[in-house]
Design an enzyme around this catalytic site. Structure first.
Site, mmCIF file in Angstrom:
data_model
loop_
_atom_site.group_PDB
_atom_site.id
_atom_site.type_symbol
_atom_site.label_atom_id
_atom_site.label_comp_id
_atom_site.label_asym_id
_atom_site.label_seq_id
_atom_site.Cartn_x
_atom_site.Cartn_y
_atom_site.Cartn_z
ATOM 1 N N ASP A 1 -3.435 35.546 13.630
ATOM 2 C CA ASP A 1 -1.904 35.150 13.095
ATOM 3 C C ASP A 1 -2.323 34.266 12.006
ATOM 4 O OD1 ASP A 1 0.574 35.293 12.474
ATOM 5 O OD2 ASP A 1 1.293 35.310 14.575
HETATM 6 C C1 BGC Z 1 3.947 36.237 12.206
HETATM 7 C C2 BGC Z 1 3.271 37.553 12.121
HETATM 8 C C3 BGC Z 1 2.946 37.879 10.783
HETATM 9 C C4 BGC Z 1 2.244 36.811 9.818
HETATM 10 C C5 BGC Z 1 2.421 37.270 8.196
HETATM 11 C C6 BGC Z 1 3.257 34.912 11.120
HETATM 12 O O1 BGC Z 1 3.858 33.967 11.238
HETATM 13 O O2 BGC Z 1 3.657 35.494 13.534
HETATM 14 O O3 BGC Z 1 3.730 38.496 12.926
HETATM 15 O O4 BGC Z 1 2.228 39.232 10.557
HETATM 16 O O5 BGC Z 1 3.105 35.716 9.819
HETATM 17 O O6 BGC Z 1 3.503 37.188 7.609
#
Ligand code: BGC
Length: 755
Positions: free
Chosen positions: A298
């Site tokens: 993540d």
């Molecule tokens: C989220 C993810 C997301 C990523 C990219 C993160 O803060 O938890 O679900 O895909 O950001 O935007």
């Protein structure tokens, strides 16, 4: 579905596949080669440019061997490609701003990875790409309420097609964290509290996306079940319980969808960060499940270069971490021999393999998108997800003279959506933004977006004989005074939820409970429409005539709500999570870590184990406000003639056959559910199968559900196996987890199933 044939409504009367896995787990493991072959033979040839798994492996090996160390390491980390997030050099020329960007290796035909969010449509983060809209789907919970894997597949394919047409080749979709807390701010992106339902729906959505030649993830692996302190919190849970609940949802989603990538979560699990968690990544995902794709982090979830050895393959959104761990530090570790070259090669191989297997290595250039056709598809999907919770004869509305007062929820403008990285900028008209404001890393998400599909306008055009007026509900006494002079009232109540925030309470915000209570006092015919990201408490439930759970219904939401209220569509959604009466019924009446600064740490002891949601209420003899699986229709269904069959052999499988009859005068869709209610003599409650099917009035159909043996088993930690204890297994058919009818039973011998 009642109104097949209306524009915008999908499919003719046709049963769709439900959640009974037709292949037992052990056979799935043993037949992996066969399955891969079948996928190669049957699925991948339909994807332009995709190669079969063996070929994908061979191609990946050939490409990887030709890469330099710098090229290999270049594939293992990437930026969050947003100008606001980019410290240092600006975005490379020609790269459109998006969630993730990893440069490819042009000399070897390895494409750039252009990654976009995600599950509810292609995201244009904070409208950074001016004018770029996308089809906005209903929330994950609305989709899950359909209990319709075909709808999930269709949704995934639609998003995949738009992603591809916009030039993206990786979709950060497939959110499948279970609802352990109905106040979690991201529940609306996920698929509810049950591993079979969530895994089935996520797997179908992923398969749909990948059928369009776009890699999909499943995320956030694992137990990212609250937003409060999401970057520090330690999810503590017994291993057997973990395998039987949160991990089982991922396991089913991965088996069914074969995602090219898995995104690990921010939080810790059993003391180790999820993206540096040897147990989750190496032992379970890549070991027990034989997962061949890559693990991406993540955004801002990597804490050490050593995470590579714990199973993480790629650092995403690297500016959000304290270091670009998978660049210079990785080169240094490699040079010093502390990280073997084979491990780097393996991580690269996994990325290449997924790109080839899905056909995502061949960008086809940007293409046209038929947004109007997609809007019609989305209207059909959304129609299946609205859940009618109460109806004392108020619905459906008929077109007749009389005064209807529509109150609140910005119903004159549109329908609410959830905030965060999944927020879509919708097609269909300029959205209305309502500022919320908020501190911290996710402050930019703090504005509520209303999609321009007005329930008021749709009702006005569906009911031309009625006099339909709007009252904003801001002044409760004024709204009540107008309600007293109307023939009926439809009040829209909203609860905005977003990534980064949980709702501490289950009460509707901004005095809406008081508004509904005042309206119900002034008028005896009140219908409540809930546009919420989660269940809410309903202190006014007994004083209103009808309640429709509309979730966040997507860009066609206003039209779909009007369709259900007027009976143009017969409601068929069923709750994918229990609606507790209030917070006191929850395993944790208050959210662990609530109110602490984001840097603080906390632990959550998931002492309920695998008794998530309805299983918790059953085990503790609690009566939720509305049970899991519940949903009313304008017709009625009868379940009868249950029969079990147990196949012969060393690993017998159990299948249930039963009859479903539409006993009413309208066409409608039933969602019969099969629960295990006692296992080897011990009472329990587990959804083991379901099927959505559409039936004309008075028609009947026979349904067979084959039960995944893992749902009859428990995880034996010492033996590292699923184990079915010998004894009698009792099953009940029902319309929800609390409305159980005909039962049947079978005797099973001991069975041990591979992990
Ligand atoms: C989220 C993810 C997301 C990523 C990219 C993160 O803060 O938890 O679900 O895909 O950001 O935007």
């Amino acid at each position: 579905m009642a109104a097949g044939g209306r524009p915008g409504h999908r499919r003719a009367v046709k049963p769709v596949r439900g959640g009974g896995l037709s292949t037992p787990a052990w056979r799935l493991m043993m037949n992996r080669r066969l399955t891969l072959f079948l996928i190669a033979a049957c699925v991948l040839p339909t994807i332009a440019g995709a190669t079969g798994p063996q070929d994908a492996d061979a191609r990946a090996a050939t490409t990887e061997k030709q890469m330099t160390v710098a090229e290999r390491i270049g594939l293992l980390h990437g930026i969050m490609a947003l100008p606001s997030r980019t410290k240092g050099p600006p975005l490379p020329a020609g790269v459109k701003p998006t969630a993730g960007y990893i440069p490819g290796v042009p000399r070897l035909g390895v494409p750039d990875l252009l990654e976009t969010d995600a599950s509810l449509g292609v995201v244009n983060p904070s409208q950074v790409r001016p004018g770029d809209v996308a089809t906005a789907l209903p929330s994950g919970l609305a989709l899950a309420s359909s209990f319709d894997a075909a709808a999930a597949q269709q949704a995934g394919a639609l998003i995949g097609q738009e992603a591809r047409a916009k030039g993206f080749n990786v979709l950060l979709g497939g959110g499948v964290d279970l609802t352990r807390d109905p106040r979690n701010g991201r529940n609306f992106e996920y698929l509810g509290e049950d591993p079979l339902l969530a895994g089935t729906m996520a797997g179908a959505a992923v398969a749909g996306t990948q059928s369009e030649g776009v890699v999909s993830t499943v995320k956030h692996f694992a137990v990212n079940d609250q937003e409060t302190l999401r970057k520090t919190v330690d999810a503590r849970i017994d291993e057997a319980a973990l395998r039987e609940s949160d991990l089982l949802a991922f396991e089913i989603a991965i088996e069914r969808g074969r995602p090219g990538a898995v995104m690990c979560a921010y939080n810790k699990v059993q003391g180790d960060y999820a993206c540096g968690n040897d147990y989750l990544l190496n032992r379970v995902l890549k070991g027990d499940w034989g997962y061949k794709g890559w693990v991406m982090s993540d955004w801002g979830a990597v804490h050490d270069v050593a995470d590579l050895m714990k199973g993480l393959d790629q650092q995403s959104g690297e500016q959000l971490d304290s270091q670009v761990w998978f660049d210079a530090p990785l080169k240094a570790e490699l040079a010093a021999g502390r990280i073997p070259a084979e491990r780097v090669a393996d991580a690269v191989h996994r990325i290449l393999r997924s790109l080839y297997a899905v056909g995502a290595d061949k960008p086809r250039g940007e293409g046209p998108i038929d947004y109007d056709a997609h809007a019609r598809t989305v209207r059909g999907i959304a129609a299946e997800g609205l859940v009618l919770l109460k109806n004392d004869g108020a619905l459906p509305l008929t077109d007749q003279p009389g005064k209807i007062l529509v109150v609140g929820g910005h119903a004159d403008a549109g329908v609410l959506s959830g905030g965060g990285s999944s927020q879509v900028t919708p097609y269909g008209g300029p959205p209305l933004f309502v500022t919320i404001s908020g501190p911290g890393a996710t402050a930019s998400y703090a504005r509520a977006l209303y999609m321009a599909s007005s329930p008021l306008k749709s009702l006005q055009s569906a009911l031309p004989k009625a006099q339909i007026e709007f009252e904003n509900g801001y002044d409760i006494a004024a709204a009540a005074a107008r309600a007293a002079r109307a023939d009926r009232v439809i009040v829209f109540a909203t609860q905005w939820q977003a990534e980064g925030w949980d709702h501490a309470s289950m009460s509707l915000p901004e005095g809406q409970d008081a508004l509904i209570a005042a309206l119900a006092k002034a008028n005896s015919n009140v219908t409540v429409v809930l546009e919420t990201g989660n269940p809410v408490a309903m202190p006014w439930l007994h004083d209103v005539k009808a309640v429709l759970q509309a979730w966040y219904p997507g860009e066609e939401g206003g039209a779909v709500i009007a369709d259900v209220l007027t009976g143009a569509v017969n409601p068929s959604g069923h709750l994918p999570m229990s609606f507790p009466a209030d917070e006191t019924q929850l395993p944790r009446p208050s959210i662990p870590g609530l109110g602490l600064p984001a840097t603080a740490t906390a632990a959550i002891d998931y002492t309920e184990g695998s008794d998530v949601g309805y299983r918790w209420y059953a085990a503790h003899h609690l009566q939720p406000l509305f049970p899991f699986g519940f949903g009313l229709s304008y017709t009625s269904f009868e379940l009868s003639s249950p029969q079990l069959t147990v196949s012969k052999g060393r690993h017998p499988t159990v299948a249930a056959t039963f009859k479903v009859r539409n006993t009413g005068a309208r066409a409608g869709a039933a969602v019969p559910q099969l629960y295990l209610v006692s296992a080897a003599g011990k009472p329990c409650l587990r959804l083991v199968g379901f099927q959505r099917l559409e039936l004309p009035p008075q028609a009947a159909s026979s349904v067979t559900v084959t039960i995944d043996p893992r749902l009859l088993a428990s995880w034996n930690v010492a033996a590292h196996r699923w184990q079915i204890s010998p004894g009698t297994y009792q099953f009940a058919l029902g319309h929800s987890a609390s409305e159980l009818g005909p039962t049947m039973e079978a005797r099973l011998g001991e069975q041990v199933l591979p992990p």
